[in-house]
Scaffold this active site. Structure first.
Site, PDB file in Angstrom:
ATOM      1  N   SER A  16       0.935  -1.217  -0.006  1.00  0.00           N
ATOM      2  CA  SER A  16       0.095   0.092   0.197  1.00  0.00           C
ATOM      3  C   SER A  16       1.147   1.191   0.157  1.00  0.00           C
ATOM      4  CB  SER A  16      -0.945   0.356   1.126  1.00  0.00           C
ATOM      5  OG  SER A  16      -0.172  -0.424   2.431  1.00  0.00           O
ATOM      6  N   ASP A 109      -2.936  14.536  15.704  1.00  0.00           N
ATOM      7  CA  ASP A 109      -2.071  15.101  16.854  1.00  0.00           C
ATOM      8  C   ASP A 109      -3.830  16.458  17.304  1.00  0.00           C
ATOM      9  OD1 ASP A 109      -0.200  13.838  15.252  1.00  0.00           O
ATOM     10  OD2 ASP A 109       0.015  14.740  13.806  1.00  0.00           O
ATOM     11  N   PHE A 219      11.284  14.695  10.757  1.00  0.00           N
ATOM     12  CA  PHE A 219      10.113  14.071  11.402  1.00  0.00           C
ATOM     13  C   PHE A 219      10.201  12.517  12.537  1.00  0.00           C
ATOM     14  CE2 PHE A 219       9.448  14.616   7.150  1.00  0.00           C
ATOM     15  CZ  PHE A 219       8.233  15.474   7.145  1.00  0.00           C
ATOM     16  N   HIS A 269       3.558  -0.848   3.794  1.00  0.00           N
ATOM     17  CA  HIS A 269       2.974   0.788   3.721  1.00  0.00           C
ATOM     18  C   HIS A 269       3.947   1.222   3.493  1.00  0.00           C
ATOM     19  CE1 HIS A 269      -0.240   3.256   3.604  1.00  0.00           C
ATOM     20  NE2 HIS A 269       0.022   3.500   5.052  1.00  0.00           N
TER      21      HIS A 269
END
Length: 300
Positions: A16, A109, A219, A269
């Site tokens: 995916s 978030d 990140f 993924h």
């Protein structure tokens, strides 16, 4: 899902790909080209991110509609933070009417941003487990959720994280997509604890091929992912040589996938950053079979 096939053994592996809504006409064109190129690997779904409180509802819905019009299996992220149950359910109805049958159910978030305290919205779904249950009450959707091999930064500990994952699975989640990680040993330890807790749904590794090391380290700091020193040592010296950096990044991600496949993992993924070239290089190195790709502007 339509599985991609790993060559030369013929083992079925499900893939995916994740995208985010484009913000400019140029970025939009790049996204459609990326989706079309990656369609060649027969993904089970292509997911589109969604902002807290519906802040990106319109662009997410437009992106999902376009993917569906291209004949691609699209899924939409869905968050419950900053909204009542009625507001979230109304969003679900809009996406359902557009043809969406698969949601990636997330808490989202906090409105103040990553690192600020989370408080459930009055009258809203308190967490992702409640959101999953809410989706199940609406229709027989396919539902994916999140998982964190190195712990969600706001969780008290790994045990609390796994308890929340179990609540999401018990509420009806079909699979969990993990936050990106680079330490396969950490993932293996996490998976052992997940199974020991009685959680049987697939735990799908989230793979992030590295386009920009500095950006990924940023990140990672926000989401609690460790960046191993060996990875920095391999990529760091090649900041000024994009071709060499991309080749090394593709090799590293391919080896990560191959190592996880050796553990018996059968689904992956990919976080694409809306770019196809590096993700395609990883898939080709691993040996995933290509099929005829769809056209970027084709309608179903």
């Amino acid at each position: 899902m339509n599985p991609a096939t790993i060559s030369p053994t013929g083992r079925d592996i499900r893939l995916s790909f994740e995208f985010f809504p484009p913000k400019t006409p140029e970025a939009e064109g790049q996204l459609w080209e990326t989706a079309a190129a990656l369609s060649a690997y027969g993904p089970g779904f292509m997911s589109v991110t969604y902002g807290a409180g519906g802040s990106t509802k319109a662009p997410t819905l437009a992106t999902v509609r376009r993917l569906l019009s291209m004949g691609l299996p699209a899924a939409s992220h869905l968050t419950c933070v900053g909204a009542t149950r009625e507001e979230v359910n109304a969003v679900v109805a809009d996406f359902q009417a557009a043809g969406v049958r698969h949601f990636v159910a997330l808490r989202g978030d906090p409105p103040g941003g990553v690192g600020t305290p989370y408080r459930p919205h009055p009258g809203g779904y308190a967490n992702a487990a409640e959101l999953v249950a809410g989706l199940r009450a609406i229709a027989d959707f396919e539902i994916s959720v999140s998982a964190y091999p190195e712990k969600h930064p706001q969780s008290l500990d790994v045990a609390a994280d796994i308890d929340m994952l179990k609540r999401k699975a018990d509420a009806g989640a079909d699979r969990a997509l993990t936050q990106f990680f680079f330490d396969n040993d950490a993932f293996e330890r996490y998976l052992e604890r997940v199974r020991a807790a009685g959680i049987g749904i697939p735990i799908v590794p989230g793979i992030l091929p590295i386009h920009n090391l500095a950006q990924v380290r940023k990140f990672a700091g926000l989401c609690g992912t460790s960046v191993p020193a060996w990875l920095v040592e391999r990529l760091g010296p090649h900041d000024e040589d994009p071709h060499q950096r991309a080749a090394i990044a593709a090799d590293l991600a391919a080896r990560q996938v191959e190592d996880l496949m050796a553990l018996g993992i059968g689904e992956f993924h990919f976080y694409t950053m809306n770019r196809a070239k590096l993700v395609s290089a990883v898939c080709d190195r691993v040996g995933f079979a290509r099929r005829p790709a769809c056209a970027a502007g084709a309608a179903a």
